[in-house]
Every structure is written in structure tokens, then in C-alpha cells.
Design a protein around this motif. Sequence first.
Motif, PDB file in Angstrom:
ATOM      1  N   ARG A   8       7.244 -14.022  -0.686  1.00 27.53           N
ATOM      2  CA  ARG A   8       5.875 -14.371  -1.083  1.00 27.53           C
ATOM      3  C   ARG A   8       4.946 -14.261   0.110  1.00 27.53           C
ATOM      4  N   ASP A   9       3.743 -13.776  -0.174  1.00 23.66           N
ATOM      5  CA  ASP A   9       2.769 -13.601   0.893  1.00 23.66           C
ATOM      6  C   ASP A   9       2.059 -14.908   1.181  1.00 23.66           C
ATOM      7  N   ASP A  10       0.990 -14.854   1.972  1.00 28.07           N
ATOM      8  CA  ASP A  10       0.297 -16.079   2.374  1.00 28.07           C
ATOM      9  C   ASP A  10      -0.411 -16.765   1.211  1.00 28.07           C
ATOM     10  N   LEU A  11      -0.659 -16.045   0.130  1.00 28.32           N
ATOM     11  CA  LEU A  11      -1.271 -16.644  -1.058  1.00 28.32           C
ATOM     12  C   LEU A  11      -0.215 -17.154  -2.024  1.00 28.32           C
ATOM     13  N   ASP A  12       1.053 -17.120  -1.604  1.00 21.44           N
ATOM     14  CA  ASP A  12       2.197 -17.543  -2.411  1.00 21.44           C
ATOM     15  C   ASP A  12       2.390 -16.645  -3.629  1.00 21.44           C
ATOM     16  N   LEU A  13       1.985 -15.394  -3.497  1.00 20.93           N
ATOM     17  CA  LEU A  13       2.201 -14.417  -4.562  1.00 20.93           C
ATOM     18  C   LEU A  13       3.465 -13.621  -4.260  1.00 20.93           C
ATOM     19  N   PRO A  14       4.331 -13.405  -5.265  1.00 19.92           N
ATOM     20  CA  PRO A  14       5.534 -12.617  -5.021  1.00 19.92           C
ATOM     21  C   PRO A  14       5.187 -11.157  -4.745  1.00 19.92           C
ATOM     22  N   VAL A  15       5.861 -10.566  -3.779  1.00 13.66           N
ATOM     23  CA  VAL A  15       5.652  -9.161  -3.425  1.00 13.66           C
ATOM     24  C   VAL A  15       6.978  -8.443  -3.668  1.00 13.66           C
ATOM     25  N   ARG A  16       6.998  -7.627  -4.701  1.00 10.62           N
ATOM     26  CA  ARG A  16       8.238  -6.992  -5.128  1.00 10.62           C
ATOM     27  C   ARG A  16       8.466  -5.707  -4.333  1.00 10.62           C
ATOM     28  N   LEU A  17       9.183  -5.862  -3.251  1.00 13.27           N
ATOM     29  CA  LEU A  17       9.493  -4.739  -2.377  1.00 13.27           C
ATOM     30  C   LEU A  17      10.679  -3.962  -2.918  1.00 13.27           C
ATOM     31  N   GLY A  18      10.861  -2.757  -2.406  1.00 11.01           N
ATOM     32  CA  GLY A  18      11.985  -1.942  -2.834  1.00 11.01           C
ATOM     33  C   GLY A  18      13.291  -2.396  -2.213  1.00 11.01           C
ATOM     34  N   PRO A  19      14.367  -1.700  -2.519  1.00 10.07           N
ATOM     35  CA  PRO A  19      15.690  -2.102  -2.013  1.00 10.07           C
ATOM     36  C   PRO A  19      15.876  -1.842  -0.519  1.00 10.07           C
ATOM     37  N   ARG A  20      15.003  -1.058   0.069  1.00 10.30           N
ATOM     38  CA  ARG A  20      15.090  -0.773   1.501  1.00 10.30           C
ATOM     39  C   ARG A  20      13.779  -1.194   2.168  1.00 10.30           C
ATOM     40  N   PRO A  21      13.786  -1.402   3.467  1.00 10.49           N
ATOM     41  CA  PRO A  21      12.536  -1.756   4.155  1.00 10.49           C
ATOM     42  C   PRO A  21      11.478  -0.679   3.951  1.00 10.49           C
ATOM     43  N   PRO A  22      10.214  -1.061   3.908  1.00 10.06           N
ATOM     44  CA  PRO A  22       9.141  -0.071   3.728  1.00 10.06           C
ATOM     45  C   PRO A  22       9.167   1.001   4.816  1.00 10.06           C
ATOM     46  N   ARG A  23       8.889   2.235   4.379  1.00  5.42           N
ATOM     47  CA  ARG A  23       8.821   3.355   5.319  1.00  5.42           C
ATOM     48  C   ARG A  23       7.435   3.989   5.354  1.00  5.42           C
ATOM     49  N   ARG A  24       6.599   3.611   4.390  1.00  5.05           N
ATOM     50  CA  ARG A  24       5.238   4.145   4.336  1.00  5.05           C
ATOM     51  C   ARG A  24       4.295   2.969   4.064  1.00  5.05           C
ATOM     52  N   VAL A  25       3.562   2.567   5.086  1.00 11.32           N
ATOM     53  CA  VAL A  25       2.711   1.379   4.999  1.00 11.32           C
ATOM     54  C   VAL A  25       1.251   1.787   5.186  1.00 11.32           C
ATOM     55  N   VAL A  26       0.378   1.213   4.359  1.00 12.96           N
ATOM     56  CA  VAL A  26      -1.062   1.374   4.504  1.00 12.96           C
ATOM     57  C   VAL A  26      -1.644   0.008   4.851  1.00 12.96           C
ATOM     58  N   SER A  27      -2.478  -0.047   5.871  1.00 13.12           N
ATOM     59  CA  SER A  27      -3.107  -1.301   6.281  1.00 13.12           C
ATOM     60  C   SER A  27      -4.603  -1.244   6.002  1.00 13.12           C
ATOM     61  N   LEU A  28      -5.100  -2.293   5.363  1.00 11.06           N
ATOM     62  CA  LEU A  28      -6.524  -2.420   5.082  1.00 11.06           C
ATOM     63  C   LEU A  28      -7.211  -3.391   6.035  1.00 11.06           C
ATOM     64  N   VAL A  29      -6.525  -3.771   7.129  1.00  9.12           N
ATOM     65  CA  VAL A  29      -7.032  -4.781   8.058  1.00  9.12           C
ATOM     66  C   VAL A  29      -6.818  -4.295   9.498  1.00  9.12           C
ATOM     67  N   PRO A  30      -7.879  -4.169  10.303  1.00  9.91           N
ATOM     68  CA  PRO A  30      -7.700  -3.685  11.676  1.00  9.91           C
ATOM     69  C   PRO A  30      -6.674  -4.471  12.485  1.00  9.91           C
ATOM     70  N   SER A  31      -6.678  -5.797  12.377  1.00 17.89           N
ATOM     71  CA  SER A  31      -5.717  -6.609  13.130  1.00 17.89           C
ATOM     72  C   SER A  31      -4.281  -6.242  12.755  1.00 17.89           C
ATOM     73  N   LEU A  32      -4.042  -6.117  11.452  1.00 18.27           N
ATOM     74  CA  LEU A  32      -2.687  -5.838  10.988  1.00 18.27           C
ATOM     75  C   LEU A  32      -2.280  -4.402  11.304  1.00 18.27           C
ATOM     76  N   THR A  33      -3.252  -3.493  11.305  1.00 18.53           N
ATOM     77  CA  THR A  33      -2.961  -2.112  11.700  1.00 18.53           C
ATOM     78  C   THR A  33      -2.408  -2.084  13.120  1.00 18.53           C
ATOM     79  N   GLU A  34      -3.087  -2.776  14.036  1.00 22.85           N
ATOM     80  CA  GLU A  34      -2.619  -2.789  15.415  1.00 22.85           C
ATOM     81  C   GLU A  34      -1.265  -3.466  15.533  1.00 22.85           C
ATOM     82  N   ALA A  35      -1.071  -4.561  14.800  1.00 20.54           N
ATOM     83  CA  ALA A  35       0.191  -5.289  14.875  1.00 20.54           C
ATOM     84  C   ALA A  35       1.367  -4.415  14.450  1.00 20.54           C
TER      85      ALA A  35
END
Length: 273
Positions: A8-35
Amino acid sequence: MADLTAPRDDLDLPVRLGPRPPRRVVSLVPSLTEAVAVTAPGLLVGATDWCSHPGDLPVTRIGGTKNPDVRRVLALAPDLVLANDEENRRPDLDALRAAGVPVWVTDIRTLDDAFRSLDRLLTAACGLPRPAWLSEAEAAWASVGSGDTRARPDGPRAVVPIWRRPWMVLGRDTFAGDLLRRLGLRLVHADHPERYPAIPLPELIACRPELVVLPDEPYRFTAEDGPESFPDLPAALVSGRHLTWYGPSLVTAPAVLRQALEHPLRPGRADGA
């Protein structure tokens, strides 16, 4: 039926990820992009036009934080989209979810929130090892003092504009305000009902602050644009990235911000002397 196994993310919403770690990520936040970019180069495939760090990030640009091109995001076939509850619009995030894209939303109001949120995002959402820079950032801020974020009673009373035309300032419950309190400032509007209240300039001056803090984002205050409106106050010009971003910049933020706060422009001077 609720998915009790999904992280669950910071809003306590479930995030249904795939069976493997993400390999293609899009960031909509400059801070998170850098991180993410600093932690796992190559994981990001898309970022906003405002994602300026790292400076040579080779990804597709998908618009602004408030107006991302949802179709362009979907065309990148991301395994995960990173967003922030304050910076991004919920209709855009809902559209991505409706298209079957997992969206992880952060909600950060304090430095402690940032450390917890970044740890979970990078490890639980992105499937990465905890990065060394995150531990370095925690150590850097621990050297500032305890986690007690109450302003020191002898600290300067400060107003912190983030915009002009109209003038808007830091109010209650903000990440930037928490950092400045830890550095010893007493924010005049820390108890205001709004987080970013619009307050006319005469009222800001009538509050009789002892310091005005002027970051270079979201509004780009400079020595020539901002201090002249507070002619009787010292003006600290600070790095907006170090004041408002939560990511690798937190490692150097205490030193960078303290240097700016301790050497403000003096009333009537443009050189800080």
C-alpha cells in the motif's frame, strides 16, 4: 474484495504490482525522479518536463506535473507510475489506474514522512535495495538536532513566500516548513488554517517578521526580485531544491540551507554584506 497482499502506498491504497520488480517506471514528481535515477540508473523511462535532476536523464518527457500527457505515459508501457498527492491531479492518476497501470502515491508533510516514504517506495514498490544516500541523508539531518520539530523559542520569526502576484507563503503542515523549523526558524504562519495561504504584502509586513526566506522555486525569487518588497528585513535566498525536494538532495540540504539562512542579504544591500 480487497487485495490484502498488495503493498500500500502513502494513501493506504493497494498497488497491484506484477510478479517481478518493475523494470519500466514513469515518475510524475521531480523529487522522486531524482531518487529513482540516482538509486537505479536505467529504471526510469519517463519523467515530467520539470524533472531537472539528474541533468542528463535520457527519458521521454511526458508533460508537467499538473498536466501530464496520459496517453504518452501509457505508450511507454510502464510497470509503475510514481506520483505525489500534492503535486499531481487525482483525475490523471485515476485515468492511469483505469488503464491498468499501477500507481504509487506519496504523501509527505514532514522530514520523517520523507524518510519513511522513500524507503518504502524504493524497496517495496520498486524492488530496490535501500540506497546508501538515504542513510546518509538521515545522518545529515540527525546532526541538526533531535526529531523534535518544535521551533526554538529564540529562533527568528520568518515569513516564507513561495509565490508572488499573489503573495503566497508556507502555512501549516508543510515539508519545507518542517525543515526550516528543524533549522531553528519560527514560521509566522505555521498555525494558519491553510497550508499555502495567499496573504497580501501589507499583511506580511504587518506581522513584523525578523527574516524573509525566499526560495528559487516554485517562484524564482532572486536578489533582484523579492527582497525589495521587504526593504527593512534581511532576506535569505535559498535553494528551492534543497528546501522542497525529498530525495538525494536531502544529504546536503542541512548545510546548504544553513549557509543561506546564516548569511542573508541585509536590508538595502544586494551582496549579503
